[in-house]
Design a protein around this motif. Structure first.
Motif, PDB file in Angstrom:
ATOM      1  N   GLY A 284       0.810  -1.215   0.000  1.00  0.00           N
ATOM      2  CA  GLY A 284       0.000   0.000   0.000  1.00  0.00           C
ATOM      3  C   GLY A 284       0.839   1.260   0.000  1.00  0.00           C
ATOM      4  N   ALA A 285       1.923   1.254   0.790  1.00  0.00           N
ATOM      5  CA  ALA A 285       2.779   2.439   0.849  1.00  0.00           C
ATOM      6  C   ALA A 285       3.456   2.704  -0.491  1.00  0.00           C
ATOM      7  CB  ALA A 285       3.825   2.264   1.944  1.00  0.00           C
ATOM      8  N   ILE A 286       3.884   1.647  -1.174  1.00  0.00           N
ATOM      9  CA  ILE A 286       4.521   1.827  -2.487  1.00  0.00           C
ATOM     10  C   ILE A 286       3.531   2.400  -3.493  1.00  0.00           C
ATOM     11  CG2 ILE A 286       5.522   0.587  -4.445  1.00  0.00           C
ATOM     12  CD1 ILE A 286       6.808  -1.333  -2.439  1.00  0.00           C
ATOM     13  N   VAL A 287       2.337   1.817  -3.540  1.00  0.00           N
ATOM     14  CA  VAL A 287       1.329   2.289  -4.502  1.00  0.00           C
ATOM     15  C   VAL A 287       0.936   3.731  -4.210  1.00  0.00           C
ATOM     16  CG1 VAL A 287      -1.021   1.932  -5.313  1.00  0.00           C
ATOM     17  CG2 VAL A 287       0.465  -0.024  -4.953  1.00  0.00           C
ATOM     18  N   ALA A 288       0.651   4.034  -2.941  1.00  0.00           N
ATOM     19  CA  ALA A 288       0.262   5.394  -2.585  1.00  0.00           C
ATOM     20  C   ALA A 288       1.392   6.382  -2.846  1.00  0.00           C
ATOM     21  CB  ALA A 288      -0.157   5.450  -1.116  1.00  0.00           C
TER      22      ALA A 288
ATOM     23  N   ALA B 174      -5.895   5.897  -1.142  1.00  0.00           N
ATOM     24  CA  ALA B 174      -4.777   4.953  -1.077  1.00  0.00           C
ATOM     25  C   ALA B 174      -4.036   5.064   0.257  1.00  0.00           C
ATOM     26  CB  ALA B 174      -3.819   5.199  -2.240  1.00  0.00           C
ATOM     27  N   TRP B 175      -3.769   6.289   0.694  1.00  0.00           N
ATOM     28  CA  TRP B 175      -3.051   6.461   1.962  1.00  0.00           C
ATOM     29  C   TRP B 175      -3.925   6.047   3.152  1.00  0.00           C
ATOM     30  CZ3 TRP B 175       1.818   6.429   2.395  1.00  0.00           C
ATOM     31  CH2 TRP B 175       2.653   7.026   1.444  1.00  0.00           C
ATOM     32  N   THR B 176      -5.237   6.247   3.055  1.00  0.00           N
ATOM     33  CA  THR B 176      -6.125   5.829   4.144  1.00  0.00           C
ATOM     34  C   THR B 176      -6.136   4.314   4.286  1.00  0.00           C
ATOM     35  OG1 THR B 176      -7.529   7.777   3.782  1.00  0.00           O
ATOM     36  CG2 THR B 176      -8.484   5.952   5.006  1.00  0.00           C
ATOM     37  N   LEU B 177      -6.215   3.597   3.169  1.00  0.00           N
ATOM     38  CA  LEU B 177      -6.175   2.136   3.229  1.00  0.00           C
ATOM     39  C   LEU B 177      -4.809   1.643   3.705  1.00  0.00           C
ATOM     40  CD1 LEU B 177      -8.150   1.328  -0.031  1.00  0.00           C
ATOM     41  CD2 LEU B 177      -8.942   1.062   2.329  1.00  0.00           C
ATOM     42  N   THR B 178      -3.756   2.373   3.353  1.00  0.00           N
ATOM     43  CA  THR B 178      -2.424   2.017   3.865  1.00  0.00           C
ATOM     44  C   THR B 178      -2.350   2.235   5.369  1.00  0.00           C
ATOM     45  OG1 THR B 178      -1.426   2.650   1.743  1.00  0.00           O
ATOM     46  CG2 THR B 178       0.045   2.513   3.643  1.00  0.00           C
ATOM     47  N   ALA B 179      -2.966   3.314   5.849  1.00  0.00           N
ATOM     48  CA  ALA B 179      -3.012   3.553   7.291  1.00  0.00           C
ATOM     49  C   ALA B 179      -3.777   2.434   8.006  1.00  0.00           C
ATOM     50  CB  ALA B 179      -3.660   4.904   7.573  1.00  0.00           C
TER      51      ALA B 179
ATOM     52  N   SER C  96      -3.601  -7.439  -1.198  1.00  0.00           N
ATOM     53  CA  SER C  96      -2.656  -7.918  -2.204  1.00  0.00           C
ATOM     54  C   SER C  96      -3.335  -8.160  -3.543  1.00  0.00           C
ATOM     55  CB  SER C  96      -1.999  -9.219  -1.719  1.00  0.00           C
ATOM     56  OG  SER C  96      -1.342  -9.008  -0.486  1.00  0.00           O
ATOM     57  N   LEU C  97      -4.591  -8.615  -3.517  1.00  0.00           N
ATOM     58  CA  LEU C  97      -5.281  -8.956  -4.757  1.00  0.00           C
ATOM     59  C   LEU C  97      -5.821  -7.727  -5.485  1.00  0.00           C
ATOM     60  CD1 LEU C  97      -7.275 -12.142  -3.655  1.00  0.00           C
ATOM     61  CD2 LEU C  97      -5.303 -12.037  -5.174  1.00  0.00           C
ATOM     62  N   PHE C  98      -6.346  -6.758  -4.728  1.00  0.00           N
ATOM     63  CA  PHE C  98      -7.112  -5.707  -5.371  1.00  0.00           C
ATOM     64  C   PHE C  98      -6.515  -4.304  -5.256  1.00  0.00           C
ATOM     65  CE2 PHE C  98     -10.273  -9.024  -4.567  1.00  0.00           C
ATOM     66  CZ  PHE C  98     -10.786  -9.177  -5.844  1.00  0.00           C
ATOM     67  N   MET C  99      -5.791  -4.012  -4.204  1.00  0.00           N
ATOM     68  CA  MET C  99      -5.313  -2.641  -4.036  1.00  0.00           C
ATOM     69  C   MET C  99      -4.336  -2.257  -5.140  1.00  0.00           C
ATOM     70  SD  MET C  99      -3.753  -0.813  -0.653  1.00  0.00           S
ATOM     71  CE  MET C  99      -3.483   0.958  -0.612  1.00  0.00           C
ATOM     72  N   VAL C 100      -3.412  -3.163  -5.450  1.00  0.00           N
ATOM     73  CA  VAL C 100      -2.455  -2.871  -6.514  1.00  0.00           C
ATOM     74  C   VAL C 100      -3.176  -2.733  -7.848  1.00  0.00           C
ATOM     75  CG1 VAL C 100      -0.472  -3.738  -7.783  1.00  0.00           C
ATOM     76  CG2 VAL C 100      -0.559  -3.987  -5.313  1.00  0.00           C
ATOM     77  N   ALA C 101      -4.066  -3.704  -8.152  1.00  0.00           N
ATOM     78  CA  ALA C 101      -4.776  -3.669  -9.428  1.00  0.00           C
ATOM     79  C   ALA C 101      -5.610  -2.407  -9.568  1.00  0.00           C
ATOM     80  CB  ALA C 101      -5.661  -4.907  -9.563  1.00  0.00           C
ATOM     81  N   LEU C 102      -6.281  -2.009  -8.493  1.00  0.00           N
ATOM     82  CA  LEU C 102      -7.151  -0.843  -8.566  1.00  0.00           C
ATOM     83  C   LEU C 102      -6.360   0.435  -8.787  1.00  0.00           C
ATOM     84  CD1 LEU C 102      -9.824   0.645  -8.308  1.00  0.00           C
ATOM     85  CD2 LEU C 102      -9.532   0.601  -5.821  1.00  0.00           C
ATOM     86  N   PHE C 103      -5.389   0.698  -7.909  1.00  0.00           N
ATOM     87  CA  PHE C 103      -4.713   1.982  -7.973  1.00  0.00           C
ATOM     88  C   PHE C 103      -3.747   2.073  -9.154  1.00  0.00           C
ATOM     89  CE2 PHE C 103      -6.054   1.999  -3.477  1.00  0.00           C
ATOM     90  CZ  PHE C 103      -6.770   3.188  -3.498  1.00  0.00           C
ATOM     91  N   VAL C 104      -3.191   0.956  -9.579  1.00  0.00           N
ATOM     92  CA  VAL C 104      -2.379   0.991 -10.798  1.00  0.00           C
ATOM     93  C   VAL C 104      -3.259   1.306 -11.998  1.00  0.00           C
ATOM     94  CG1 VAL C 104      -1.020  -0.420 -12.382  1.00  0.00           C
ATOM     95  CG2 VAL C 104      -0.529  -0.477  -9.941  1.00  0.00           C
ATOM     96  N   SER C 105      -4.458   0.712 -12.046  1.00  0.00           N
ATOM     97  CA  SER C 105      -5.370   1.019 -13.152  1.00  0.00           C
ATOM     98  C   SER C 105      -5.822   2.471 -13.112  1.00  0.00           C
ATOM     99  CB  SER C 105      -6.585   0.084 -13.099  1.00  0.00           C
ATOM    100  OG  SER C 105      -7.378   0.328 -11.947  1.00  0.00           O
TER     101      SER C 105
END
Length: 286
Positions: free
Chosen positions: A15-19, A42-47, A194-203
């Motif tokens: 999450g921190a990398i994506v955000a 993104a930062w809220t979900l990382t928190a 792991s399944l959705f956060m990367v896919a969502l924010f990268v998209s």
């Protein structure tokens, strides 16, 4: 460090990398549209992942309901970002009502420990509803934005289905508490980031890059169109060059490597030549 802590730590790093990447892109990109709202989500979900790590290691310091509420806040921010992207109002009052209602429900489970198995069901229903609402908001955007955000809407739809499946499993585990489904439900919850956060924010980031490229291409076309306009004097037909000097159109075109040939149109021939001479003179030449 426990297994839960390891999973939460991995999710936290992801999450921190994506955000961080999205925040960096916001610094480089001046427009961004509703990108700050997506970054806030993104930062809220990382928190929330950080709070899960702290709760796994120091349960006494982090209330059980706090990380769950932060996850709900992240979903609410996702919905807000999607509505802003689609040009809709952010619906802040609804967001506050959802957070308040969820806090009341979680507090109720604290005072009813025998109903704790239904806590996951309540969370899943709420998060699935927010996720489907976010996907629906993206599909209400104008055509160009809807096309760019289509992958993000697809990921959100899959995420909503994931929540529904996990909720159904949680219902069965609550009705028949055999203990076999509880680890599976927990595992699905751990894998969610792991399944959705990367896919969502990268998209989402790719979509904004596509929109930025479209804006850049449109701006270049506008510049090309403006630069193709020729400042021509309405009286003497001289052309103003880039330095502001007026010169004959033949000279201007020659400087820009455009060959000029001369001829005479019918009206000029009729005006300036004798009728019989005009008949013998070619009206166009190379």
């Amino acid at each position: 460090m426990s297994d839960d802590s390891i999973v939460y730590t991995i999710n936290l790093i992801i999450g921190a990398i994506v955000a961080g990447v999205m925040s960096r892109q916001r610094q480089l990109e001046s427009s961004g549209r509703s990108l700050p709202a997506w970054i806030a989500a993104a930062w809220t979900l990382t928190a929330a992942d950080l709070l899960f790590v702290l709760r796994a290691e120091w349960a006494a310091l982090v209330p059980r309901m706090l990380p769950t509420l932060v996850v709900t806040a992240g979903h609410v921010l996702l919905l807000t970002a999607a509505r802003r992207t689609a040009g809709q109002s952010p619906a802040r009052s609804l967001a506050l009502a959802v957070l308040g209602l969820h806090a009341v429900v979680l507090t109720g489970f604290v005072f009813m420990p025998d109903m704790a198995a239904w806590r996951t069901v309540a969370n899943g229903l709420l998060w699935a509803s927010l996720t489907f609402a976010t996907a629906h908001a993206l599909r209400q955007a104008e055509p160009s934005l809807r096309t760019a955000m289509s992958q993000s809407a697809l990921v959100l739809g899959a995420h909503g289905v994931f929540h529904v499946v996990r909720t159904l499993l949680a219902v069965r585990a609550a009705v028949q508490p055999t203990g076999e489904l509880v680890p599976l439900v927990q595992l699905l919850g751990d894998l969610e980031v792991s399944l959705f956060m990367v896919a969502l924010f990268v998209s989402v980031l790719v979509a904004f890059l596509q929109l930025s490229n479209q804006e850049l291409r449109a701006a270049r076309e506008n510049v090309r169109e403006l630069s193709s306009m020729l400042p021509l004097c309405a009286w003497c037909n001289k052309v103003r060059d880039d330095d502001g000097y007026w010169q004959r159109i033949e000279e201007y075109l020659a400087e820009h490597r455009i060959n000029v040939t001369h001829g005479m149109c019918e009206s000029c021939a009729a005006e300036h030549l004798e009728p019989e001479q005009g008949a013998r003179t070619p009206l166009a030449g190379a």
